[in-house]
Scaffold this motif. Structure first.
Motif, PDB file in Angstrom:
ATOM      1  N   MET A  69       7.106 -12.560   3.677  1.00 49.55           N
ATOM      2  CA  MET A  69       5.972 -12.143   2.850  1.00 49.55           C
ATOM      3  C   MET A  69       4.971 -11.205   3.523  1.00 49.55           C
ATOM      4  SD  MET A  69       3.330 -14.393   0.533  1.00 49.55           S
ATOM      5  CE  MET A  69       2.201 -14.792   1.858  1.00 49.55           C
ATOM      6  N   PRO A  70       4.634 -11.353   4.803  1.00 48.04           N
ATOM      7  CA  PRO A  70       3.608 -10.493   5.406  1.00 48.04           C
ATOM      8  C   PRO A  70       3.829  -8.990   5.241  1.00 48.04           C
ATOM      9  CG  PRO A  70       4.043 -12.348   6.842  1.00 48.04           C
ATOM     10  CD  PRO A  70       5.064 -12.408   5.742  1.00 48.04           C
ATOM     11  N   PRO A  71       5.060  -8.450   5.410  1.00 48.90           N
ATOM     12  CA  PRO A  71       5.227  -7.004   5.208  1.00 48.90           C
ATOM     13  C   PRO A  71       4.881  -6.557   3.788  1.00 48.90           C
ATOM     14  CG  PRO A  71       7.087  -7.880   6.431  1.00 48.90           C
ATOM     15  CD  PRO A  71       6.302  -9.061   5.947  1.00 48.90           C
ATOM     16  N   ILE A  76       0.604  -3.651   0.432  1.00 44.00           N
ATOM     17  CA  ILE A  76      -0.453  -3.671  -0.580  1.00 44.00           C
ATOM     18  C   ILE A  76      -1.796  -3.252   0.006  1.00 44.00           C
ATOM     19  CG2 ILE A  76      -1.816  -5.164  -2.099  1.00 44.00           C
ATOM     20  CD1 ILE A  76       0.705  -6.808  -2.570  1.00 44.00           C
ATOM     21  N   TYR A  77      -2.146  -3.846   1.156  1.00 44.86           N
ATOM     22  CA  TYR A  77      -3.489  -3.651   1.694  1.00 44.86           C
ATOM     23  C   TYR A  77      -3.605  -2.530   2.720  1.00 44.86           C
ATOM     24  CZ  TYR A  77      -4.485  -8.034  -0.644  1.00 44.86           C
ATOM     25  OH  TYR A  77      -4.639  -9.006  -1.592  1.00 44.86           O
ATOM     26  N   ARG A  78      -2.495  -1.909   3.097  1.00 45.67           N
ATOM     27  CA  ARG A  78      -2.555  -0.809   4.064  1.00 45.67           C
ATOM     28  C   ARG A  78      -2.108   0.516   3.431  1.00 45.67           C
ATOM     29  NH1 ARG A  78      -4.400  -4.777   5.572  1.00 45.67           N
ATOM     30  NH2 ARG A  78      -4.081  -5.940   7.513  1.00 45.67           N
ATOM     31  N   THR A  79      -1.914   0.558   2.126  1.00 46.62           N
ATOM     32  CA  THR A  79      -1.466   1.774   1.450  1.00 46.62           C
ATOM     33  C   THR A  79      -2.405   2.101   0.289  1.00 46.62           C
ATOM     34  OG1 THR A  79      -0.009   0.571  -0.068  1.00 46.62           O
ATOM     35  CG2 THR A  79       0.930   1.227   2.051  1.00 46.62           C
ATOM     36  N   ASP A  80      -2.003   3.075  -0.499  1.00 39.64           N
ATOM     37  CA  ASP A  80      -2.823   3.503  -1.639  1.00 39.64           C
ATOM     38  C   ASP A  80      -2.899   2.443  -2.738  1.00 39.64           C
ATOM     39  OD1 ASP A  80      -3.365   5.898  -0.435  1.00 39.64           O
ATOM     40  OD2 ASP A  80      -1.737   6.988  -1.425  1.00 39.64           O
ATOM     41  N   ILE A 161       3.112  -6.351  12.382  1.00 44.41           N
ATOM     42  CA  ILE A 161       3.292  -7.551  11.565  1.00 44.41           C
ATOM     43  C   ILE A 161       4.595  -8.293  11.884  1.00 44.41           C
ATOM     44  CG2 ILE A 161       3.694  -8.356   9.205  1.00 44.41           C
ATOM     45  CD1 ILE A 161       1.585  -6.430   8.249  1.00 44.41           C
ATOM     46  N   PRO A 162       5.751  -7.602  11.978  1.00 43.27           N
ATOM     47  CA  PRO A 162       6.989  -8.337  12.312  1.00 43.27           C
ATOM     48  C   PRO A 162       6.916  -9.059  13.647  1.00 43.27           C
ATOM     49  CG  PRO A 162       7.503  -6.151  11.442  1.00 43.27           C
ATOM     50  CD  PRO A 162       6.032  -6.188  11.680  1.00 43.27           C
ATOM     51  N   MET A 163       6.275  -8.441  14.638  1.00 41.66           N
ATOM     52  CA  MET A 163       6.171  -9.067  15.959  1.00 41.66           C
ATOM     53  C   MET A 163       5.342 -10.343  15.888  1.00 41.66           C
ATOM     54  SD  MET A 163       4.560  -7.510  19.486  1.00 41.66           S
ATOM     55  CE  MET A 163       2.924  -7.419  18.741  1.00 41.66           C
TER      56      MET A 163
END
Length: 237
Positions: A69-71, A76-80, A161-163
């Motif tokens: 879920m994090p990616p 959502i929150y790091r793009t337009d 985020i993956p790390m």
């Protein structure tokens, strides 16, 4: 408003089906792990037959929630998309809630597949009280998703985020007691395992400890993650 929210959940669920990351972390890898490692477990440790279903379910739910879920939240929150939320006066919490609800549906489908196929593949018994069993799985999934939400909202650099997800997922599994009895671990590591919901969920589902002993720590973890998410979302406005 509620109709739009439920529509958003269904839309997010359908989008997740097209996401390679979600398909891999919520279905492909957990099910492959279930089939391959399940056979190894039963060959090396025959006594794990009674706990095979909760073991594989906890691993799959944890992977889907913490890694899968994090990616999606990062997108959502790091793009337009975030700008679209602002333009449409949509609460920032909408992205977290819709993603978490859609992911919960995926994780319960995965749990159902594992539960129903285990007796066929490995000749193990179904949970004695299915409703109670899945109720516990839902609680564990909700707590795990709150951790995934905190990671997705809190990590500023999407590439990291993956790390961070792996840094949470691996100790969750290794210290929970599902791979080997937690009693084999040093006391320090057993205490560290209590920081992750997988440890409490495994104890709870397998009947170790009382309801309050296992439920309250997960509630505390959930509350802390919700506070972190709320704090982070406020800074995104």
């Amino acid at each position: 408003m509620m109709r739009r929210f439920f529509y958003g959940i269904i839309l997010q669920w359908k989008m997740d089906l097209r996401s390679k990351n979600m398909l891999i972390t919520c279905y492909l890898v957990p099910l492959l792990f279930f089939v391959l490692v399940g056979e190894i477990f039963l060959s090396v440790m025959p006594w794990t037959k009674e706990t095979l279903i909760p073991t594989m379910t906890i691993m799959g739910v944890c992977m889907g929630a913490v890694i899968g879920m994090p990616p999606s939240l990062g997108e959502i929150y790091r793009t337009d998309i975030r700008k679209m939320y602002k333009a449409g006066q949509i609460p920032m919490s909408y992205g977290v809630l819709s993603s978490a609800a859609a992911s919960l549906i995926h994780l319960m489908i995965l749990s159902g597949i594992i539960c129903l196929s285990a007796p066929v593949i490995f000749d193990v018994s179904l949970p004695e009280h299915p409703a109670e069993y899945f109720g516990k799985v839902i609680v564990f999934a909700a707590v795990s998703l709150s951790i995934g939400a905190a990671i997705g909202c809190g990590i500023l650099d999407q590439a990291k985020i993956p790390m961070v997800s792996q840094m949470v997922f691996l100790p969750s599994i290794m210290l929970s007691g599902i791979m080997f009895p937690a009693g084999y671990l040093p006391k320090t590591l057993r205490m560290a395992g209590g920081l992750f919901p997988a440890s409490w969920a495994y104890r709870w589902i397998t009947g170790e400890g009382s309801f309050m002993e296992n439920f309250l720590p997960m509630c505390l973890i959930f509350a802390v993650m919700c506070v972190l998410c709320a704090w982070r979302l406020r800074s995104l406005k």
